[in-house]
Design an enzyme around this catalytic site. Structure first.
Site, PDB file in Angstrom:
ATOM      1  N   PHE A 126       0.813  -1.217   0.000  1.00  0.00           N
ATOM      2  CA  PHE A 126       0.000   0.000   0.000  1.00  0.00           C
ATOM      3  C   PHE A 126       0.846   1.266   0.000  1.00  0.00           C
ATOM      4  O   PHE A 126       0.451   2.290  -0.543  1.00  0.00           O
ATOM      5  CB  PHE A 126      -0.927   0.000   1.229  1.00  0.00           C
ATOM      6  CG  PHE A 126      -2.272  -0.612   0.931  1.00  0.00           C
ATOM      7  CD1 PHE A 126      -2.386  -1.667   0.045  1.00  0.00           C
ATOM      8  CD2 PHE A 126      -3.417  -0.130   1.524  1.00  0.00           C
ATOM      9  CE1 PHE A 126      -3.614  -2.236  -0.251  1.00  0.00           C
ATOM     10  CE2 PHE A 126      -4.660  -0.679   1.243  1.00  0.00           C
ATOM     11  CZ  PHE A 126      -4.758  -1.730   0.353  1.00  0.00           C
ATOM     12  N   CYS A 180       0.039 -11.989   1.405  1.00  0.00           N
ATOM     13  CA  CYS A 180       0.115 -13.054   0.400  1.00  0.00           C
ATOM     14  C   CYS A 180       1.073 -14.167   0.811  1.00  0.00           C
ATOM     15  O   CYS A 180       1.011 -15.261   0.284  1.00  0.00           O
ATOM     16  CB  CYS A 180       0.463 -12.512  -0.977  1.00  0.00           C
ATOM     17  SG  CYS A 180       2.138 -11.959  -1.131  1.00  0.00           S
TER      18      CYS A 180
END
Ligand SMILES: [Zn+2]
Length: 341
Positions: A126, A180
């Site tokens: 982000f 992830c």
């Protein structure tokens, strides 16, 4: 026969659209899974110019989903931008491809955006996306977000001169793919997100006026759909509403930038000023460190911890539990290197 004949026959592109693609310049930030696939699709589509920005090198665990790279690239720890540039030139020699072996940050972004028509997000965090978002809105350049985790993914184009929300407005609604490592990722999820990102890019470049909407899917669960995001615009957003301050473009006073990485579960360190380190050409060691040089990066190992060090002073550190530990190991590795010259 014209190389792009099938694409030109498609009603959304045509000969005029193809001409526009040939005159376009796309910046791809990160050439890991998403970025390398986008780069290949855009090169094949006949984009005029591609600039790739990535400060990482190829590793074996990338090959499951990063289609531009080979076992040899992983074995020699080749810089991703170098391996990608070579492959893309083989795919389409008409495309001008420039590889920038550096990470994107607030001091190089303005320079990298010169002449760019669209930015594609190939990052996995982000922090960099907020930087892309601030720069895109400040300088009026559309960008296309892509995020994924496991078999789930989403994508959304952001167009600064339209009235919709920006990435900062939507931050809390979007997936944080920094997890992830926990959920893993399917190679097919990458393809699906990339298909959306590249199609959005082609639409923007050929002048399609459709309002962007968010595409969200879960391949494993056979679930997919478009979501209207217009109502999510935040009136107090520091990037797209009211007093725009573009917070991430402010210069940092810190001597180093330190960041946890998702894809390689390590810590990335970047000195504020790029260095020009003297890296020995030959393997060397002492009682605790082993040094191994490769063409684009060098590896320093101490027990089960590892520092992958670049000539400009950036490093990826593995086997550490905290950023403090990473910084200490980084300093220790540099001290070992200074002893060798
Ligand atoms: Zn906003």
């Amino acid at each position: 026969m014209n190389k792009y004949v099938k694409q030109e026959r498609f009603h959304g592109i045509g000969q005029l659209g193809q001409k526009r693609l040939r005159e376009s310049h796309v910046l791809i930030v990160g050439v890991g899974a998403l970025g390398s696939m986008s780069a290949e699709m855009l090169a094949r589509a006949g984009i005029g110019e591609l600039t790739l920005v990535d400060g990482d090198f190829v590793e074996e665990h990338n090959l499951q989903r990063q289609l531009l790279y080979t076992e040899l690239d992983a074995k020699t720890h080749r810089a991703k931008v170098k391996a990608a540039t070579k492959r893309l030139q083989e795919v389409n020699s008409e495309v001008k491809v420039t590889g920038c072996f550096q990470s994107l940050h607030n001091e190089n972004i303005q320079q990298l955006l010169q002449g760019v028509d669209v930015i594609i997000d190939g990052t996995d965090n982000f922090e960099t996306r907020l930087l892309i978002n601030d720069a895109a809105y400040k300088w009026g350049i559309p960008w296309v977000y892509g995020g994924l985790s496991g078999s789930y993914g989403l994508s959304l184009p952001f167009i600064p001169n339209q009235s919709g929300p920006c990435f900062r407005c939507l931050e809390s609604f979007l997936t944080d793919d920094e997890d992830c490592d926990t959920h893993g990722v399917l190679g097919t999820t990458v393809q699906m997100v990339t298909a959306q990102q590249v199609t959005s890019t082609l639409k923007i470049l050929t002048g399609d006026k459709a309002q962007p909407s968010m595409y969200k899917f879960d391949l494993w669960e056979s679930d997919a759909g478009y979501i209207q995001v217009h109502s999510l615009k935040q009136p107090s957003c520091k990037t797209c509403s009211g007093e725009r301050t573009y917070p991430t473009l402010r210069t940092s006073q810190m001597k180093r930038h330190i960041q946890w990485l998702c894809a390689s579960s390590g810590v990335h360190i970047r000195p504020k000023e790029a260095q020009n380190l003297h890296l020995p050409r030959d393997r060397c060691s002492n009682h605790s460190w082993t040094y191994l040089p490769f063409s684009d990066v060098c590896m320093l190992r101490k027990a089960n911890r590892q520092v992958m060090l670049f000539q400009d002073g950036r490093a990826t550190i593995r086997g550490v539990a905290t950023t403090n530990e990473a910084e200490m190991l980084y300093d220790e590795a540099l001290a070992f290197l200074y002893e060798q010259v």
